[in-house]
Design an enzyme around this catalytic site. Structure first.
Site, PDB file in Angstrom:
ATOM      1  N   HIS A 137      54.089  31.664  47.382  1.00 35.69           N
ATOM      2  CA  HIS A 137      52.785  31.689  46.732  1.00 35.69           C
ATOM      3  C   HIS A 137      52.280  30.289  46.428  1.00 35.69           C
ATOM      4  O   HIS A 137      51.075  30.025  46.496  1.00 35.69           O
ATOM      5  CB  HIS A 137      52.853  32.527  45.451  1.00 35.69           C
ATOM      6  CG  HIS A 137      52.658  33.992  45.695  1.00 35.69           C
ATOM      7  ND1 HIS A 137      51.425  34.585  45.716  1.00 35.69           N
ATOM      8  CD2 HIS A 137      53.547  34.981  45.976  1.00 35.69           C
ATOM      9  CE1 HIS A 137      51.555  35.879  45.976  1.00 35.69           C
ATOM     10  NE2 HIS A 137      52.836  36.145  46.132  1.00 35.69           N
ATOM     11  N   LYS A 151      40.644  58.979  39.824  1.00 33.37           N
ATOM     12  CA  LYS A 151      40.511  57.571  39.431  1.00 33.37           C
ATOM     13  C   LYS A 151      41.163  57.262  38.084  1.00 33.37           C
ATOM     14  O   LYS A 151      40.695  56.394  37.353  1.00 33.37           O
ATOM     15  CB  LYS A 151      39.035  57.150  39.429  1.00 33.37           C
ATOM     16  CG  LYS A 151      38.354  57.340  40.775  1.00 33.37           C
ATOM     17  CD  LYS A 151      36.883  57.066  40.745  1.00 33.37           C
ATOM     18  CE  LYS A 151      36.257  57.379  42.101  1.00 33.37           C
ATOM     19  NZ  LYS A 151      34.813  57.248  42.121  1.00 33.37           N
ATOM     20  N   ASP A 185      36.916  54.409  48.750  1.00 29.67           N
ATOM     21  CA  ASP A 185      36.511  54.158  47.370  1.00 29.67           C
ATOM     22  C   ASP A 185      37.595  53.312  46.703  1.00 29.67           C
ATOM     23  O   ASP A 185      38.707  53.806  46.463  1.00 29.67           O
ATOM     24  CB  ASP A 185      36.355  55.481  46.620  1.00 29.67           C
ATOM     25  CG  ASP A 185      35.757  55.300  45.232  1.00 29.67           C
ATOM     26  OD1 ASP A 185      35.820  54.179  44.691  1.00 29.67           O
ATOM     27  OD2 ASP A 185      35.227  56.282  44.676  1.00 29.67           O
ATOM     28  N   GLU A 218      43.907  37.467  48.365  1.00 22.88           N
ATOM     29  CA  GLU A 218      45.218  37.009  47.908  1.00 22.88           C
ATOM     30  C   GLU A 218      45.997  36.393  49.057  1.00 22.88           C
ATOM     31  O   GLU A 218      46.239  37.040  50.080  1.00 22.88           O
ATOM     32  CB  GLU A 218      46.016  38.171  47.315  1.00 22.88           C
ATOM     33  CG  GLU A 218      47.403  37.750  46.840  1.00 22.88           C
ATOM     34  CD  GLU A 218      48.229  38.887  46.297  1.00 22.88           C
ATOM     35  OE1 GLU A 218      49.404  38.657  45.972  1.00 22.88           O
ATOM     36  OE2 GLU A 218      47.692  40.011  46.207  1.00 22.88           O
TER      37      GLU A 218
END
Length: 571
Positions: A556, A382, A458, A250
C-alpha cells in the site's frame, strides 16, 4: 437543488443581462437593485408573515365552524352568509393559498410566480419548447476559475439561469421545460455556481449522454464523476475465462485481484454453484387484534392457498415468479417476506409490483387489514440483517478452488499452513470477537463494490451483497489448499437501472453478459453473481497471502502513497 426561497444576489456588472427584456426581474430597475425582500406576500420578515397567515387561517376556520354550527342548530340555510362570514371565507382562502405555496405545492408556487413576477409569458413558453434553437445552448466547456463569471453564450440562456437563481423556475423542471437535457444540465450547473459561489470547473460535463439518465438514474444532474476502471484476470471460472472490470480509486486492489486470479488459473480454475435465487420484499400490515394477524399468517402459510397467491403475484411481470412467503408476527402486526425469481433483472421493482397485487387481493378478504408500508425492513434491503445472512437474498453462491502448494509458494509467496492458521484466527475467530454479521472474510466488500460500480449495479446493495464467509482448509495430505467463499445474498442484474448506461453496458459486454439472456432468462444475472464470487475468492487469496507475508503495508505504501503531483499530471 431546491432554490425556491433563496433570494437572488444583486447582479454584478459582469453578470448584467444583455437581453432588452429580463422576464424574471421585477418591473423596474430600482426594484432589481434593491435588497431582496424576505417575503413576497407582505413587506415583513418571513417569520412574521408566516405567523400572520397561520393565525388568520386557524382563527377564521374556527370562526366559520362556530357560525355553521349555530346555523345548523337554528335551521338557518348554510348558503345565506353575512358580510363577516364572506370576509372570513375570503381570508381563509387567501391564507390557505399562501400556506400551500409556503409548503412547496408546485402548482401554487408556479401560479404565484407568474402573477407576481411576470416571469413567464407566452413568448417565453414557446421559446423553451423542444424545438428551441440549438444556437442558444450554453458553452459546455468547464467554467472559468471564478465561479461567478458567466459561462453562457446567449441572452436567452442568461435569462433562464437568473430565473433559476431567483427561484422563478424550479431547477428540477429544466429538462421538461427546455426539452434538451444537455442544455438543462449546463444551465443548472451555472445557476448552482452562482448560488453557492463555488466553482464546478473540475467536475466533467461533456462526453456524457444525459438523455440516458432522464427519469431513470439521477435527478438534477450537473456533471458526472470519473472513476478509473481496471481489469483483473483472466479469471478461470467453471471452464470459462473472464476479464473482470473493476471501478475503484484504491491502489493495489486490481493488482491484488490479478494475483489471486493468477493463482486460481495456475491451479486449474475455480468452480461455482448457485444454490438459491430469489429477490425479497416484505410489507408490514396491521390488524385490530393479534388474533386477526395470526389468522392471516396461517392463511398465507397454508400450502393450499399458495397457487392463488402466486397467480396474483405473477400478474406483474413475465419473469416474476413467486417462490415462497415467510411471515413473522409482532403483536397485532404481520410482516410478510415474499421471495420471487426475477429473470435477468435485479428485481426490486418487479417484486414490489407483485407484492402490491397480493396486498390488493388480501384486502378484499381481510377488510380490517391496514397496509402500513410496502417495505417493513423484514426484506431486508441495503442493511445488514441476519435474515439475509441465513435465508439469503438475490443470488446465493458458493465458489471454491484447490490451490496447489507450489502455486502458493511461487505466486502467493506463502504456505498452506500459514493461510489456514491466519484464516481461522482472522476471518473466523477475529470476526466472531468483533460480533460481525456476515463479515467473516478479509475484504469481500472491496471486490463487490468495484464490480458493482463498473457494471451498473446499485452500490448501496454492497451492504448485504458483501456478506461472505471465507474458508481455507489443507487437503491432499496438507500439500494443497482448499479455499472457498460462501455469499448468500449477491444482488445483481444485467438489465435495468444503471446497466443500460454506455460505460456500464460496455463493462457487461466485456464479460459477455450485456442485457437479458435470450436463450435462458436469468442466466446472465446468475453468471454475473458467480463472477462476483470468483473475484472475491481471488481477492481473499491474495490479501490473506499478503498479510501472512507482512507485505500489506509495503504494497500500500508503494501504490497508495505516490509522490507524484496528480493535480499537475492531469493538466
Amino acid at each position: 437543488m431546491d432554490v425556491r426561497r433563496r433570494p437572488p444576489k444583486p447582479p454584478s456588472p459582469a453578470e448584467a443581462p444583455t437581453h432588452p427584456h429580463q422576464h424574471c426581474q421585477k418591473s423596474s430597475a430600482s426594484d432589481s437593485a434593491a435588497p431582496p425582500k424576505a417575503s413576497d406576500a407582505l413587506p415583513l420578515p418571513l417569520y412574521l408573515t408566516n405567523a400572520i397567515f397561520f393565525t388568520l387561517f386557524f382563527s377564521v376556520a374556527y370562526y366559520l365552524l362556530l357560525r355553521w354550527r349555530d346555523k345548523i342548530r337554528n335551521s338557518t340555510p348554510l348558503h345565506l352568509v353575512t358580510f363577516s362570514e364572506l370576509a372570513a371565507i375570503v381570508t381563509l382562502m387567501a391564507s390557505f393559498i399562501y400556506l400551500l405555496g409556503f409548503f412547496g405545492i408546485d402548482f401554487v408556487q408556479s401560479f404565484i410566480a407568474r402573477a407576481s413576477n411576470d416571469a413567464w409569458d407566452l413568448d417565453d413558453e414557446v421559446s423553451l419548447e423542444v424545438d428551441a434553437p440549438q444556437h442558444s445552448l450554453l458553452t459546455c466547456t468547464p467554467s472559468t476559475p471564478d465561479p461567478l463569471t458567466p459561462a453562457i453564450s446567449s441572452a436567452e440562456d442568461e435569462e433562464i439561469v437568473e430565473c433559476v437563481v431567483s427561484g422563478t423556475i424550479p431547477s428540477y423542471k429544466l429538462e421538461e421545460r427546455l426539452g434538451d437535457c444537455k442544455r438543462a444540465v449546463c444551465i443548472r450547473r451555472e445557476a448552482l455556481q452562482r448560488i453557492t459561489g463555488r466553482s464546478l470547473q473540475d467536475l466533467p460535463l461533456d462526453g456524457f449522454n444525459y438523455n440516458s439518465i432522464l427519469k431513470q438514474c439521477c435527478e438534477e444532474p450537473v456533471g458526472y464523476v470519473q472513476i478509473p476502471v481496471g481489469i483483473a484476470g483472466p479469471l478461470l471460472l467453471d471452464g470459462f475465462e473472464y476479464s473482470v472490470p473493476m471501478a475503484t480509486t484504491e491502489g493495489c486492489l486490481v493488482a491484488s485481484a490479478n494475483r489471486g486470479c493468477k493463482a486460481i488459473y495456475a491451479s486449474g480454475g475455480a468452480t461455482s454453484t448457485i444454490f438459491r435465487d430469489g429477490m425479497t420484499r416484505a410489507p408490514v400490515v396491521s390488524f385490530p387484534s393479534a388474533t386477526r394477524a395470526c389468522h392471516l399468517k396461517f392463511f398465507l402459510e397454508n400450502p393450499s392457498n399458495f397457487q392463488t397467491l402466486a397467480n396474483e403475484f405473477n400478474k406483474s411481470s413475465n419473469f416474476a415468479r413467486l417462490q415462497s412467503i415467510q411471515c413473522s408476527i409482532v403483536g397485532k402486526n404481520l410482516y410478510m417476506r415474499f421471495s420471487c425469481s426475477t429473470g435477468d433483472a435485479m428485481g426490486m421493482n418487479m417484486v414490489s409490483k407483485g407484492v402490491e397485487n397480493v396486498l390488493k387481493y388480501l384486502r378484499s378478504i381481510y377488510e380490517d387489514m391496514e397496509v402500513i408500508g410496502i417495505s417493513g425492513n423484514f426484506c431486508s434491503d441495503k442493511k445488514p440483517a441476519a435474515i439475509n445472512w441465513i435465508e439469503g437474498r438475490g443470488k446465493s453462491v458458493v465458489c471454491e478452488a484447490i490451490i496447489k502448494g507450489e502455486v502458493l509458494k511461487d505466486v502467493l509467496k506463502t504456505s498452506v499452513a500459514a493461510l489456514v492458521e491466519l484464516n481461522m484466527l482472522k476471518n473466523l475467530a477475529g470476526s466472531a470477537v468483533a460480533g460481525a454479521l456476515g463479515g467473516y472474510n478479509a475484504h469481500a466488500s472491496n471486490l463487490v463494490s468495484a464490480i458493482f460500480i463498473a457494471t451498473g449495479q446499485d452500490p448501496a446493495q454492497n451492504v448485504e451483497s458483501s456478506h461472505c464467509i471465507t474458508m481455507m482448509e489443507a487437503v491432499n495430505d496438507g500439500k494443497d489448499l482448499h479455499a472457498s467463499v460462501t455469499m448468500p445474498c449477491i444482488e445483481v442484474g444485467t438489465v435495468g437501472g444503471g446497466t443500460q448506461l454506455a460505460s456500464q453496458s460496455a463493462c457487461l459486454n466485456l464479460l459477455g453478459l450485456k442485457g437479458a439472456s435470450k436463450g435462458l432468462p436469468g442466466s446472465n444475472s446468475r453468471r454475473l453473481a458467480t463472477i462476483v464470487a470468483g473475484s472475491v475468492l481471488a481477492g481473499e487469496l491474495s490479501l490473506m497471502a499478503a498479510i501472512a507475508n507482512n507485505d500489506l503495508v509495503k504494497s500500500h505504501m508503494k501504490f497508495n502513497r505516490s509522490s507524484k503531483d496528480v493535480s499537475k499530471a492531469a493538466l
